[in-house]
Design a protein around this motif. Sequence first.
Motif, PDB file in Angstrom:
ATOM      1  N   GLU A   9       0.812  -1.213   0.000  1.00 42.25           N
ATOM      2  CA  GLU A   9       0.000   0.000   0.000  1.00 42.25           C
ATOM      3  C   GLU A   9       0.847   1.265   0.000  1.00 42.25           C
ATOM      4  OE1 GLU A   9      -2.275  -0.374   3.514  1.00 42.25           O
ATOM      5  OE2 GLU A   9      -3.880  -1.489   2.563  1.00 42.25           O
ATOM      6  N   ALA A  10       2.162   1.073   0.323  1.00 45.39           N
ATOM      7  CA  ALA A  10       2.998   2.252   0.479  1.00 45.39           C
ATOM      8  C   ALA A  10       3.025   3.065  -0.805  1.00 45.39           C
ATOM      9  CB  ALA A  10       4.402   1.831   0.860  1.00 45.39           C
ATOM     10  N   ARG A  11       2.809   4.343  -0.672  1.00 44.78           N
ATOM     11  CA  ARG A  11       2.835   5.230  -1.839  1.00 44.78           C
ATOM     12  C   ARG A  11       4.171   5.946  -1.853  1.00 44.78           C
ATOM     13  NH1 ARG A  11      -1.504   3.658  -4.927  1.00 44.78           N
ATOM     14  NH2 ARG A  11      -3.097   2.983  -3.480  1.00 44.78           N
ATOM     15  N   LEU A  12       4.906   5.680  -2.896  1.00 45.84           N
ATOM     16  CA  LEU A  12       6.235   6.281  -2.977  1.00 45.84           C
ATOM     17  C   LEU A  12       6.189   7.538  -3.819  1.00 45.84           C
ATOM     18  CD1 LEU A  12       8.367   3.105  -3.701  1.00 45.84           C
ATOM     19  CD2 LEU A  12       8.127   4.288  -1.531  1.00 45.84           C
ATOM     20  N   SER A  13       7.154   8.403  -3.546  1.00 44.18           N
ATOM     21  CA  SER A  13       7.318   9.555  -4.434  1.00 44.18           C
ATOM     22  C   SER A  13       7.870   9.029  -5.767  1.00 44.18           C
ATOM     23  CB  SER A  13       8.291  10.546  -3.812  1.00 44.18           C
ATOM     24  OG  SER A  13       9.570   9.955  -3.726  1.00 44.18           O
ATOM     25  N   HIS A  14       7.782   9.873  -6.754  1.00 41.09           N
ATOM     26  CA  HIS A  14       8.261   9.458  -8.063  1.00 41.09           C
ATOM     27  C   HIS A  14       9.748   9.154  -8.022  1.00 41.09           C
ATOM     28  CE1 HIS A  14       9.204   9.944 -12.435  1.00 41.09           C
ATOM     29  NE2 HIS A  14       8.121   9.186 -12.496  1.00 41.09           N
ATOM     30  N   ILE A  19      14.152   5.136  -8.226  1.00 34.16           N
ATOM     31  CA  ILE A  19      15.331   4.468  -7.662  1.00 34.16           C
ATOM     32  C   ILE A  19      15.075   2.967  -7.531  1.00 34.16           C
ATOM     33  CG2 ILE A  19      16.734   4.277  -5.554  1.00 34.16           C
ATOM     34  CD1 ILE A  19      16.425   7.334  -5.279  1.00 34.16           C
ATOM     35  N   LEU A  20      13.885   2.617  -7.094  1.00 37.77           N
ATOM     36  CA  LEU A  20      13.555   1.191  -6.981  1.00 37.77           C
ATOM     37  C   LEU A  20      13.609   0.523  -8.351  1.00 37.77           C
ATOM     38  CD1 LEU A  20      10.619   0.793  -4.401  1.00 37.77           C
ATOM     39  CD2 LEU A  20      13.055   0.463  -4.064  1.00 37.77           C
ATOM     40  N   GLN A  21      13.054   1.227  -9.311  1.00 37.66           N
ATOM     41  CA  GLN A  21      13.044   0.672 -10.669  1.00 37.66           C
ATOM     42  C   GLN A  21      14.475   0.501 -11.189  1.00 37.66           C
ATOM     43  OE1 GLN A  21      10.741  -0.594 -12.528  1.00 37.66           O
ATOM     44  NE2 GLN A  21      11.833  -0.712 -14.503  1.00 37.66           N
ATOM     45  N   SER A  41      23.338  13.685  -6.671  1.00 36.42           N
ATOM     46  CA  SER A  41      23.753  12.835  -5.542  1.00 36.42           C
ATOM     47  C   SER A  41      23.014  13.208  -4.261  1.00 36.42           C
ATOM     48  CB  SER A  41      25.254  12.982  -5.323  1.00 36.42           C
ATOM     49  OG  SER A  41      25.570  14.337  -5.037  1.00 36.42           O
ATOM     50  N   GLY A  42      22.729  14.511  -4.100  1.00 30.58           N
ATOM     51  CA  GLY A  42      22.030  14.960  -2.892  1.00 30.58           C
ATOM     52  C   GLY A  42      20.613  14.456  -2.809  1.00 30.58           C
ATOM     53  N   THR A  43      20.090  13.912  -3.894  1.00 33.20           N
ATOM     54  CA  THR A  43      18.742  13.340  -3.873  1.00 33.20           C
ATOM     55  C   THR A  43      18.809  11.813  -3.752  1.00 33.20           C
ATOM     56  OG1 THR A  43      17.914  15.130  -5.241  1.00 33.20           O
ATOM     57  CG2 THR A  43      16.577  13.140  -5.179  1.00 33.20           C
ATOM     58  N   VAL A  44      19.719  11.234  -4.531  1.00 29.05           N
ATOM     59  CA  VAL A  44      19.757   9.767  -4.628  1.00 29.05           C
ATOM     60  C   VAL A  44      20.157   9.120  -3.301  1.00 29.05           C
ATOM     61  CG1 VAL A  44      20.968   7.840  -5.711  1.00 29.05           C
ATOM     62  CG2 VAL A  44      20.125   9.716  -7.110  1.00 29.05           C
ATOM     63  N   TYR A  45      21.252   9.590  -2.710  1.00 31.86           N
ATOM     64  CA  TYR A  45      21.745   8.903  -1.504  1.00 31.86           C
ATOM     65  C   TYR A  45      20.793   9.034  -0.310  1.00 31.86           C
ATOM     66  CZ  TYR A  45      25.964   7.932  -4.095  1.00 31.86           C
ATOM     67  OH  TYR A  45      26.842   7.456  -5.040  1.00 31.86           O
ATOM     68  N   PRO A  46      20.275  10.246  -0.028  1.00 31.00           N
ATOM     69  CA  PRO A  46      19.294  10.313   1.072  1.00 31.00           C
ATOM     70  C   PRO A  46      18.067   9.444   0.816  1.00 31.00           C
ATOM     71  CG  PRO A  46      20.060  12.506   0.529  1.00 31.00           C
ATOM     72  CD  PRO A  46      20.589  11.587  -0.530  1.00 31.00           C
ATOM     73  N   ALA A  47      17.615   9.407  -0.452  1.00 29.10           N
ATOM     74  CA  ALA A  47      16.437   8.595  -0.773  1.00 29.10           C
ATOM     75  C   ALA A  47      16.729   7.111  -0.542  1.00 29.10           C
ATOM     76  CB  ALA A  47      16.015   8.834  -2.224  1.00 29.10           C
ATOM     77  N   MET A  48      17.940   6.697  -0.902  1.00 29.97           N
ATOM     78  CA  MET A  48      18.283   5.282  -0.714  1.00 29.97           C
ATOM     79  C   MET A  48      18.372   4.939   0.783  1.00 29.97           C
ATOM     80  SD  MET A  48      20.659   4.017  -3.816  1.00 29.97           S
ATOM     81  CE  MET A  48      22.146   4.822  -3.352  1.00 29.97           C
ATOM     82  N   ARG A  49      18.840   5.891   1.563  1.00 29.68           N
ATOM     83  CA  ARG A  49      18.892   5.615   3.012  1.00 29.68           C
ATOM     84  C   ARG A  49      17.477   5.476   3.582  1.00 29.68           C
ATOM     85  NH1 ARG A  49      23.991   5.868   3.259  1.00 29.68           N
ATOM     86  NH2 ARG A  49      25.116   7.598   2.327  1.00 29.68           N
ATOM     87  N   ARG A  50      16.560   6.324   3.107  1.00 29.61           N
ATOM     88  CA  ARG A  50      15.177   6.215   3.591  1.00 29.61           C
ATOM     89  C   ARG A  50      14.567   4.890   3.161  1.00 29.61           C
ATOM     90  NH1 ARG A  50      14.988  11.810   2.494  1.00 29.61           N
ATOM     91  NH2 ARG A  50      14.148  11.472   0.419  1.00 29.61           N
ATOM     92  N   LEU A  98       7.074   4.203 -15.691  1.00 32.79           N
ATOM     93  CA  LEU A  98       8.308   3.864 -14.960  1.00 32.79           C
ATOM     94  C   LEU A  98       9.153   2.845 -15.712  1.00 32.79           C
ATOM     95  CD1 LEU A  98       9.322   4.890 -12.217  1.00 32.79           C
ATOM     96  CD2 LEU A  98       8.345   2.862 -11.177  1.00 32.79           C
ATOM     97  N   GLU A  99       8.484   1.829 -16.175  1.00 37.83           N
ATOM     98  CA  GLU A  99       9.220   0.746 -16.846  1.00 37.83           C
ATOM     99  C   GLU A  99       9.791   1.210 -18.169  1.00 37.83           C
ATOM    100  OE1 GLU A  99       8.051  -3.674 -16.133  1.00 37.83           O
ATOM    101  OE2 GLU A  99       6.214  -2.478 -16.321  1.00 37.83           O
ATOM    102  N   ARG A 100       9.064   2.173 -18.778  1.00 40.74           N
ATOM    103  CA  ARG A 100       9.572   2.661 -20.076  1.00 40.74           C
ATOM    104  C   ARG A 100      10.802   3.544 -19.860  1.00 40.74           C
ATOM    105  NH1 ARG A 100       4.272   4.695 -23.306  1.00 40.74           N
ATOM    106  NH2 ARG A 100       2.887   3.028 -22.630  1.00 40.74           N
TER     107      ARG A 100
END
Lengths: 110, 533
Positions: A9-14, A19-21, A41-50, A98-100
Amino acid sequence: MANPAKPSEARLSHTAALILQALDAGFVYGFSIMEMTGLPSGTVYPAMRRLEQDGLIHSHWERQSIADEEQRPQRKYYKLTAAGKITLEASRRRYPLLERLIPNEEAKTV
Amino acid sequence: MKPSLNWDWAQRLLHFGLLRSASLMVPGTHREEWLREWRGELWHVQQACKPMGAVSGRGEREVTAFCLGAFQDAISFKPASSQRKILSIEMEGTASRCLLVLGAILVASYTVSLLLPGVRAEQSLWPRRVNPNLVLIQEDGYNNGSSPTISPTQFRSWSGRRQKYFDGFAFYTVTRETLGPGLESAGLQKVSASNAAWRVARASSNFFVLLGLPAEFAEPAVMAGGDLPKVILSETVWKREFSADPHVAGSTVRFGPRVVRIAGVAPDGSLGLPGRVDAWMLDSDADKESGGAGYVVAHLTAIGAAAMWASCVHITANEPDESQDDLMGVSLEEWRPAPRTLYLFAVFLALLSVPAVTSVSLGEYSPNPLRISWTRRLCLWSFLCAKILLLLPIVYFLSLDLAYGLTTIGRERASLLQLVSSFAIFLAGMWWVLKDQRQRCPVCIRCVAHPAQVGQASRTFLDWNGTEMMCMSGHTLLHVPCVPTSWFGTQRWLYLDPSWRFLFASSGAGWGMPDSPTFDRPLDPLGGNRWPH
């Protein structure tokens, strides 16, 4: 009282969904995700930590011997968890493009 | 080739310095691993952006931008567990959290009031009042008590005879005494200036008995002991010179050649006697040793009390030389409100002033009463009452802390400060209580959040202009008009139906609550379906 969200059910930000994709597509470390998604980098790394704190991905260090052999620093790799895969499926339904944006085949070129 | 190499090293040093600086923001236990990952990634970034050590302005900028991103990562780095994060989000804005915070403030203010010696002293000293029917006798025409007018001879003459109007007399004179060296006990080490001049009143030994004012902190052994003359400190001196030490009784001080023992502390102000006195030295021969005029305090009999008019009584005294002297007895009773009385008065004034600072309306809670169960409404009102009930003691203890915590200000100023602070804190508190209550979701009593300014100020009278806030559990949307109009004078609630659920799926919105209102269709005060902004 609100209940914690189930993974499906978790709704992720785009950004998080991207990043998951990317991880699912085989881009398994921070810099490759940056290159693939175009995110800084300032977006990717914090997002991956979350995402890791939420149990959607997990990280591990590569073996020191591999890094020594290639004469470079050791690297940290990320991988989707089972919950992360379920969430990614839900996100794909929410973000059909996303997949595209990051097809799984691209990982082969990395 | 050499300058290029130096430049490359300078760049590497800069990048490493950036990463090292950012790592300082990461908790120490995770810093090494965090830095290790970033250094590992940096190597790959450098390889990608500056292949074979080539010098490229764009490449350098990209690497630097990558390193700057480490600061964002370091700032947002929180090793807290996800469970704690979820708990924190769930508690945010809830009624229980609000009451917990208020309770914590109450406990803190009460604890501070227990720790501050000035507040403790005020609470312990306050209930003391002088005996009723006490008068200060002076020559007629010297009613302000600015100078002593009664001679020791007069005093001895009166006290030695049976009186119709009086049944007790006490005499005192005020002199300046220099506090000398040779102080004993730990408490006296706190005296700021050992050779300071104090205004010492040398009074009859029955002085405090006549006043009916037992010295605070006096120990029976000290009071009964006759080895040294006894001194009662004024409250101001006790606070200023002894830091309100409750164990001051029993210590000795030296006034010039005389060593005296501190027997207790007398409250300021409530004595109503003229002149500022730092200490009262009790001496049975005070009148004999006094060279000049002094003050006489007398207790009125029932007949004397009946003769009082406007807090004064005229006395004609027969002097030893058969002459008559016109005297005036001025009542010592002084009205000074207790801290609790001041507080209640301030709260009353503040309650009257609340409508001047905020609207007392709680907003339009339920356009359709059927939508909210009576238990929910009861909870809402109980929450409001609980907040006010917690606010009342908070205001009391905070005002005590502010007014009496500083031992250097006088009692009158402290009373004024307590009145003002009680009024201001309670008024501000009520403003917050009502504002907070207006922003509580009627369904879950949780504070609405995510305010969004909507509409245009220039179109206030044509369209909607104001702020919209949303319940964090997804029950309601609150509309607050920017400018109240005749058609939209107060805030309104829009109850959200399940079609809004997609916004709150990640927070587990409370649609499953057993007493949630039914949502047949959204109730829009603006007359149409509105979408979140």
